[in-house]
Design an enzyme around this catalytic site. Structure first.
Site, PDB file in Angstrom:
ATOM      1  N   GLN A   1      12.398  -1.010   0.731  1.00 12.17           N
ATOM      2  CA  GLN A   1      11.403  -1.650   1.370  1.00 12.17           C
ATOM      3  C   GLN A   1      11.994  -2.757   2.329  1.00 12.17           C
ATOM      4  O   GLN A   1      11.579  -3.399   3.111  1.00 12.17           O
ATOM      5  CB  GLN A   1      10.087  -2.211   0.699  1.00 12.17           C
ATOM      6  CG  GLN A   1       9.223  -1.285   0.147  1.00 12.17           C
ATOM      7  CD  GLN A   1       8.716  -0.289   1.085  1.00 12.17           C
ATOM      8  OE1 GLN A   1       8.390  -0.482   2.202  1.00 12.17           O
ATOM      9  NE2 GLN A   1       8.585   0.947   0.620  1.00 12.17           N
TER      10      GLN A   1
ATOM     11  N   LYS B   1      19.027  11.495  -7.193  1.00 12.38           N
ATOM     12  CA  LYS B   1      17.750  10.889  -6.919  1.00 12.38           C
ATOM     13  C   LYS B   1      16.887  12.341  -6.946  1.00 12.38           C
ATOM     14  O   LYS B   1      17.146  13.519  -6.892  1.00 12.38           O
ATOM     15  CB  LYS B   1      17.710  10.408  -5.525  1.00 12.38           C
ATOM     16  CG  LYS B   1      17.249  11.347  -4.257  1.00 12.38           C
ATOM     17  CD  LYS B   1      17.515  10.762  -3.057  1.00 12.38           C
ATOM     18  CE  LYS B   1      17.003  11.024  -1.773  1.00 12.38           C
ATOM     19  NZ  LYS B   1      17.049  10.306  -0.639  1.00 12.38           N
TER      20      LYS B   1
ATOM     21  N   LYS C   1      12.304  17.198  -4.094  1.00  8.41           N
ATOM     22  CA  LYS C   1      11.799  18.616  -4.331  1.00  8.41           C
ATOM     23  C   LYS C   1      12.597  19.599  -4.378  1.00  8.41           C
ATOM     24  O   LYS C   1      12.592  20.783  -5.001  1.00  8.41           O
ATOM     25  CB  LYS C   1      10.696  18.779  -3.377  1.00  8.41           C
ATOM     26  CG  LYS C   1       9.303  18.680  -3.796  1.00  8.41           C
ATOM     27  CD  LYS C   1       8.208  18.660  -2.527  1.00  8.41           C
ATOM     28  CE  LYS C   1       7.286  17.731  -2.702  1.00  8.41           C
ATOM     29  NZ  LYS C   1       6.542  17.395  -1.367  1.00  8.41           N
TER      30      LYS C   1
ATOM     31  N   TRP D   1       8.378  -2.570   4.225  1.00 10.76           N
ATOM     32  CA  TRP D   1       7.502  -3.735   4.076  1.00 10.76           C
ATOM     33  C   TRP D   1       7.806  -5.002   4.226  1.00 10.76           C
ATOM     34  O   TRP D   1       7.215  -6.062   4.556  1.00 10.76           O
ATOM     35  CB  TRP D   1       6.688  -3.397   3.073  1.00 10.76           C
ATOM     36  CG  TRP D   1       5.145  -3.801   3.018  1.00 10.76           C
ATOM     37  CD1 TRP D   1       4.310  -3.790   4.186  1.00 10.76           C
ATOM     38  CD2 TRP D   1       4.486  -4.596   1.866  1.00 10.76           C
ATOM     39  NE1 TRP D   1       3.004  -4.397   3.806  1.00 10.76           N
ATOM     40  CE2 TRP D   1       3.261  -4.768   2.355  1.00 10.76           C
ATOM     41  CE3 TRP D   1       4.823  -4.880   0.581  1.00 10.76           C
ATOM     42  CZ2 TRP D   1       2.182  -5.678   1.520  1.00 10.76           C
ATOM     43  CZ3 TRP D   1       4.071  -5.607  -0.003  1.00 10.76           C
ATOM     44  CH2 TRP D   1       2.553  -5.971   0.334  1.00 10.76           C
TER      45      TRP D   1
ATOM     46  N   ASP E   1      -1.986   3.066   2.496  1.00  4.76           N
ATOM     47  CA  ASP E   1      -1.728   2.990   3.593  1.00  4.76           C
ATOM     48  C   ASP E   1      -2.162   4.701   4.208  1.00  4.76           C
ATOM     49  O   ASP E   1      -1.659   5.675   3.789  1.00  4.76           O
ATOM     50  CB  ASP E   1      -0.139   2.954   3.818  1.00  4.76           C
ATOM     51  CG  ASP E   1       0.291   2.668   5.397  1.00  4.76           C
ATOM     52  OD1 ASP E   1      -0.385   2.242   6.083  1.00  4.76           O
ATOM     53  OD2 ASP E   1       1.710   2.842   5.165  1.00  4.76           O
TER      54      ASP E   1
ATOM     55  N   TRP F   1       4.071   1.590  10.530  1.00  7.26           N
ATOM     56  CA  TRP F   1       4.464   0.297   9.883  1.00  7.26           C
ATOM     57  C   TRP F   1       3.907  -1.017  10.267  1.00  7.26           C
ATOM     58  O   TRP F   1       3.935  -2.089   9.558  1.00  7.26           O
ATOM     59  CB  TRP F   1       6.009   0.429  10.089  1.00  7.26           C
ATOM     60  CG  TRP F   1       6.673   1.199   9.409  1.00  7.26           C
ATOM     61  CD1 TRP F   1       7.330   2.503   9.530  1.00  7.26           C
ATOM     62  CD2 TRP F   1       6.915   1.219   8.005  1.00  7.26           C
ATOM     63  NE1 TRP F   1       7.768   3.208   8.742  1.00  7.26           N
ATOM     64  CE2 TRP F   1       7.644   2.335   7.545  1.00  7.26           C
ATOM     65  CE3 TRP F   1       6.837   0.315   6.846  1.00  7.26           C
ATOM     66  CZ2 TRP F   1       8.111   2.586   6.198  1.00  7.26           C
ATOM     67  CZ3 TRP F   1       7.402   0.452   5.545  1.00  7.26           C
ATOM     68  CH2 TRP F   1       7.823   1.613   5.394  1.00  7.26           C
TER      69      TRP F   1
ATOM     70  N   PRO G   1       0.707  -1.278  -0.237  1.00  6.76           N
ATOM     71  CA  PRO G   1       0.053  -0.019  -0.003  1.00  6.76           C
ATOM     72  C   PRO G   1       0.828   1.274   0.059  1.00  6.76           C
ATOM     73  O   PRO G   1       1.723   1.298   1.107  1.00  6.76           O
ATOM     74  CB  PRO G   1      -0.699  -0.107   1.308  1.00  6.76           C
ATOM     75  CG  PRO G   1       0.194  -0.823   2.132  1.00  6.76           C
ATOM     76  CD  PRO G   1       0.857  -1.840   1.268  1.00  6.76           C
TER      77      PRO G   1
END
Length: 1042
Positions: free
Chosen positions: A567, A604, A607, A571, A88, A532, A49
């Site tokens: 992850q 990467k 912003k 996750w 999530d 989490w 999610p």
RNA sequence: GGGCCAGUAGCUUAGCUAGGUUGAGCGUUCGGCUGAUAACCGGGAGGUCCUCGGUUCAAAUCCGAGCUGGCCCA
């Protein structure tokens, strides 16, 4: 099926995609695809999610595209795939956004506003984002069950998390206790390791003397967090490293200092000592057990009391110590994870005189009430005043910040709820063996490393927007852990409707339970879960377990999850921890781990750098399918991807070739009423090249399946697109074109139709997982099932494969390329036939070309092919060696050179004529090289050499001129905008022999130009002058009206 | 500071598991085709395979050290 669609000229995703989208909606195509595979064996794909605080970015677009490609493929391979997407929706990041919107600064603002109102705002925020993200993912052409995503804020889902937690609780894996955790002083809560981001900051850097008790001298420690010194309880050394006792002199005063031997010079320089002497050296172990006086005992009276406790203010050995600053580390078990653990080993107390807001408590004596980082200067000043400060400076270093509000975190020991995964670490490590990872190093190197170092999991947060910790405590300390809404209703003192209650705060806070054994009243602990933990329960909560148990019984554990490499700590880990704690089993079987989307320079996207490219921009510029194919064209296993506008553009061009290949035969098929159902490749006489492309199709399918099954999506895509461009577009279509305009009943034409149809149909299926819109659009004209995505991938048909033919065709294509090369050197264009092509090569190559002679001659436009092991018509030509000729012949040397250069060997060897004299040359004076005869050009290819003889004779001229004329007439037909069918009359006027020769090919010209006659009597619709090989020709065309 | 991954033409990359003349696409340049034509095709130029060292008859490939970037951790 009907081939009846108008096909636009060019492939334009902005035409194709909206059209297909509309069709999908009208035809319920998604449902049809699922329905088609509903009886296939189940496959439980579990969507990780995404967090509902923003919009889709390139990384999530890639993630979902990859999932979509895999799911579509698995369906087509015969699986009933679970595809419920998830969101999530709890957690601090949303709270922070809402706080920002409402202009809140801290928790008391929330309390004032009312927890219930605040929760409502958070919920609304999450719901809004969910809607937007749903739309975003849909716009990527991702087919999941968007109408029914699993949402971590739903009662069913929250119950799933409770249930999992209760299993862990019942197994004795839930504990409350003090641990050092990351605390965000602004958010006033613990935050997860995963929520800490490291940035460079500047901190004070101080060396401090800790005076030894009962003896002369001081331990020298170094720290960048002076504010932790008030909480110092011991000093750590590396027992195996060498330490030194140093006598140091400054301004005539001597003192004794203890530091690691490696650090003596640096420390003494930092302290600006005039001179020093190492008195003795010893192992760190020799320092262990020494006691010291706390340098701030006056300011922090509590330190005096602590000093009385066993083991406090003493030296210990610890393996986290390095000898790069002083080799002695000041340790505060209340403010450092390592400090805490070593302190626990030695039975030391935990002293953490800091509140959740980062302000010192009363226990900090004089510092009470001050924010810890603001207290740094005061601490330093106090140390200086007492003479403990040895040196002071600044240090830039990486330091953890709260990922949402960017506040530097502090480490503090607080009371938290833990799942003690360290108790089941062996099981965790065993269970990861049960899962298969792509790439395999993701599990064996990376994930294992993480699991081995995992600490107990702090699952509690002192916040509002989350799943409440389902533990109620009685006054006497008994704990009740609630696993379901049903259970809650049973235990509640007041009546509760389990279907109605909102499990969020503050509603659940008001529920009072009665202890089932003691009858005592129990109140809920205030904490909520770390977000989490929410997603950690996904493998069962996404199946609505425990409120529904059918799906869980049949599907659990998940067969496949697909996420990016970050992850590992997220996750992948949280699910493992939760699965093993609750059910003693890893909750997923297979993992595909992909990389991150980086900007065009490999950095990467962020912003602050301003280098973000949104998926929407890319879609607007180039369309969804090109973007998808681009995203899927990089290594999908662990490697990061660099974004590139040029590459998406290139991908669009490649898809355009596929598109053109598809649209090329359609008008002919339509004209002839070709019916693929009644005319399959089994019903027609296929030619060699048909058999070849059908064999290539099967080979491509077999490699495609092999790659897809290993989740090597990029390679599967490449195999398919290479087939479509190299084999089908660049070769098969080129070869087969003339057959398209053969007479209506031509069996060779029907074979070409049936073959092309089979190739396009097969390729469209293979394209479907990558470019679903384009594939659907193509299939619309090819098949009659609702959607291409409902189809299967048949096993490759081995009976259609002919490896020898594929190999031979490969040779033919190489030789053809060489022939084109030779032609180019001879400046003879392909339109002109050549008399003879000779290939010198080994036997296999000759066999291949002999077997395919007709096709080869056609391809290279040659009258004959000759095959030899070696070409014996080469001429050895002399090259004079002036280094030898010069000295021998003196001033005649130039004459000799001219007489020799370029002459054939036998002439030179017979002696050359210089001013009427025959001269014989020595071996060293001439070298020979091979040259082709006049009119022959050579070009090499991998397996041999092609010689093209471009000698002209009248027959070749006649054909060449005829083709030149035909081409001009075609051009004029096009200018007149004539249909392929329309008849013309044509006249040629030229001064030269050109026409006489060309007219030998009169029938050919008539046939090719669809002309009824060649005549001078013409009422021209178009008359033009052309230059053909230097001759001026006037051509007139008249349309014959029927 | 540690773990993992990557570094090949101007750009995007294949080849690396099992060592044997680095292969493609884009771009560039020259040409071809002209019934897929605002499409398509071919040739050329362009490479210290990140650096240094080692193993080997032979290294882009294996090993070691370092540099740069990414992720994860301290």
């Amino acid at each position: 099926m009907d081939i009846d669609d108008e096909i636009t000229q060019r492939y334009d995703p902005h035409d194709v995609e909206p059209e297909v989208k509309e069709y999908w909606e009208d035809a319920d195509a998604y449902e049809a695809a699922k329905e088609a595979h509903s009886d296939d064996p189940d496959l439980y794909f579990l969507d990780g999610p995404p967090y509902t605080s923003g919009q889709m970015h390139l990384g999530t677009a890639w993630n979902k595209t990859l999932k979509d490609a895999v799911v579509r493929y698995l369906r087509m391979r015969g699986h009933n795939v679970t595809d419920r997407p998830g969101y999530d929706m709890h957690g601090l990041p949303i709270e922070v956004k809402v706080e920002e919107e409402l202009g809140f600064e801290n928790k008391s603002d929330i309390e004032e506003y009312g927890v219930e109102n605040f929760i409502d705002e958070c919920k609304e925020f999450a719901e809004e984002n969910l809607g937007a993200m749903n739309d975003d993912f849909r716009s990527m052409g991702v087919w999941m069950d968007w109408d029914d995503p699993y949402r971590t804020l739903s009662p069913e889902y929250m119950e799933g998390a409770w249930w999992g937690f209760k299993q862990a609780f019942d197994r004795g894996l839930v504990e409350r206790g003090k641990r050092v955790i990351n605390q965000c002083p602004r958010c006033e809560t613990a935050i997860a390791d995963a929520e800490v981001e490291y940035d460079e900051i500047e901190s004070p850097s101080i060396h401090v003397r800790f005076p030894l008790e009962d003896e002369d001298g001081s331990l020298v420690i170094w720290t960048t967090t002076p504010w932790t010194i008030p909480a110092n309880l011991y000093v750590a050394v590396d027992g195996d490293a060498e330490y030194a006792k140093v006598r140091a002199t400054k301004d005539g005063v001597d003192e004794t200092l203890y530091v690691a031997s490696d650090c003596v010079e640096d420390v003494l320089r930092a302290g600006r000592y005039d001179d020093y002497e190492v008195v003795e050296t010893f192992d760190g172990d020799a320092l262990v057990g020494r006691e010291y006086e706390h340098p701030l005992a006056d300011e922090v009276p509590r330190q005096r009391e602590l000093d009385d406790e066993e083991g406090v203010h003493r030296v210990y050995s610890a393996d986290f110590v390095t000898t790069d600053k002083t080799g002695l580390v000041h340790a505060a078990p209340g403010h450092g994870v390592d400090d805490f653990e070593v302190g626990q080993e030695h039975g030391l107390p935990v002293f953490s005189p800091v509140g959740p807001d980062g302000a010192y408590t009363d226990e900090a004596g004089e510092y009470a009430g001050e924010f810890v980082r603001d207290a740094n200067p005061d601490v330093i000043e106090d140390l200086r005043a007492s003479g403990a400060l040895l040196a002071e400076g600044k240090e830039s270093h990486r330091y953890g910040h709260c990922w949402r509000c960017d506040t530097p975190i502090i480490f503090a020991a607080t009371d938290q709820w833990f799942i003690t995964v360290t108790d089941v670490k062996d099981r965790l490590l065993d269970e990861i063996e049960e899962s298969e990872w792509h790439p395999d190093w993701a599990r064996d190197s990376r994930f294992r490393d993480w699991v081995e170092n995992a600490r107990d999991w702090n699952v509690s947060r002192q916040r509002y927007w989350g799943i409440p910790v389902p533990i109620w405590e009685t006054e006497s300390g008994d704990r009740i852990c609630v696993g379901t809404r049903e259970e809650l209703a049973e235990l509640a003192v007041e009546d509760i409707d389990p279907d109605e209650i909102d499990l969020h705060r503050p509603d659940v806070d008001d529920v009072v339970l009665e202890h089932p054994e003691t009858g005592e009243r129990a109140e809920r602990v205030e904490d909520i879960f770390d977000v989490w933990l929410d997603s950690a329960a996904a493998s069962w909560a996404a199946l609505d377990y425990p409120s529904e148990d059918d799906a869980f019984d049949e599907l659990w554990p998940a067969d496949l999850i697909i996420e990016a490499h970050d992850q590992t700590r997220g996750w992948f880990w949280s699910q493992l921890g939760m699965g093993v704690s609750a059910l003693d089993e890893i909750p997923y079987k297979e993992v595909v781990m992909h990389g991150h989307a980086l900007d065009e320079d490999g950095r990467k996207m962020s912003k602050s750098v301003g280098n973000i490219v949104t998926p929407q921009e890319a879609i607007d510029r180039h369309g969804v399918d090109p973007l998808r194919c681009f995203l899927l064209s990089h290594d999908q296993q662990g490697d990061d991807m660099r974004f590139s506008w040029d590459e998406i553009e290139a991908k669009k061009r490649t898809l355009n070739v596929v598109w053109n290949t598809y649209r090329f035969p359609l008008p002919y098929m339509r004209l002839d009423g070709f019916d693929p159902d009644s005319t399959t490749v089994d019903d027609v006489e296929t030619t060699t090249v048909d058999n070849w492309v059908l064999s290539r199709l099967q080979t491509t399918l077999s490699r495609y399946i092999e790659y897809m099954d290993g989740y090597e999506i990029d390679k599967a895509q490449r195999v398919l697109l290479d087939f479509m461009t190299e084999d089908v577009s660049r070769f098969y279509v080129q070869v087969v074109r003339p057959r398209m305009w053969e007479a209506e009943d031509s069996s060779s034409k029907n074979a070409a139709y049936a073959t092309l149809y089979a190739v396009l149909e097969g390729a469209t299926r293979m394209l479907a997982p990558f470019a679903p819109y384009l594939a659907e659009r193509m299939y619309d004209n090819l098949g009659d099932v609702t959607t291409v995505h409902a189809l299967d991938f048949p096993e490759p048909d081995e009976s259609l494969r002919d490896e020898t033919l594929e190999e031979r065709m490969e040779i033919l294509r190489d030789a053809e390329e060489a022939a084109a090369n030779a032609r180019q050197q001879a400046e003879r264009k392909l339109r002109w036939p050549v008399r003879r092509v000779v290939v010198a090569a080994d036997e296999d190559t000759r066999d291949a070309l002999a077997a395919l002679e007709e096709l080869f001659l056609d391809r290279v436009n040659a009258k004959s092919l000759e095959l030899f092991e070696e070409y014996d018509e080469l001429i050895e030509v002399a090259e004079p060696q002036m280094g030898a000729i010069g000295p021998e012949f003196g001033e005649d040397a130039e004459k000799v050179m001219n007489a020799v250069r370029g002459e054939p060997r036998e002439k030179v060897e017979g002696g050359v004529d210089i001013d009427g004299e025959k001269v014989t040359l020595g071996d060293d004076m001439v070298e020979y090289r091979d040259e082709t005869p006049d009119n022959v050009e050579a070009a090499e290819f991998e397996d041999g050499t092609v010689y093209v003889d471009v000698s002209l004779d009248d027959e070749i001229r006649a054909e060449g001129y005829a083709r030149e004329l035909v081409r001009r007439v075609q051009e004029m037909r096009k200018e007149l905008d004539l249909d392929v069918e329309e008849r013309i009359r044509v006249s040629f006027d030229a001064a030269d022999e050109l026409l006489d020769l060309a007219m030998r090919e009169r029938d050919y010209i008539l046939e090719e130009t669809r002309a009824d006659e060649i005549t001078d009597e013409i009422d021209a619709d178009l008359r033009e002058n052309w230059d053909i090989e230097g001759t001026s020709v006037t051509i007139a065309v008249e349309l014959v009206h029927v």
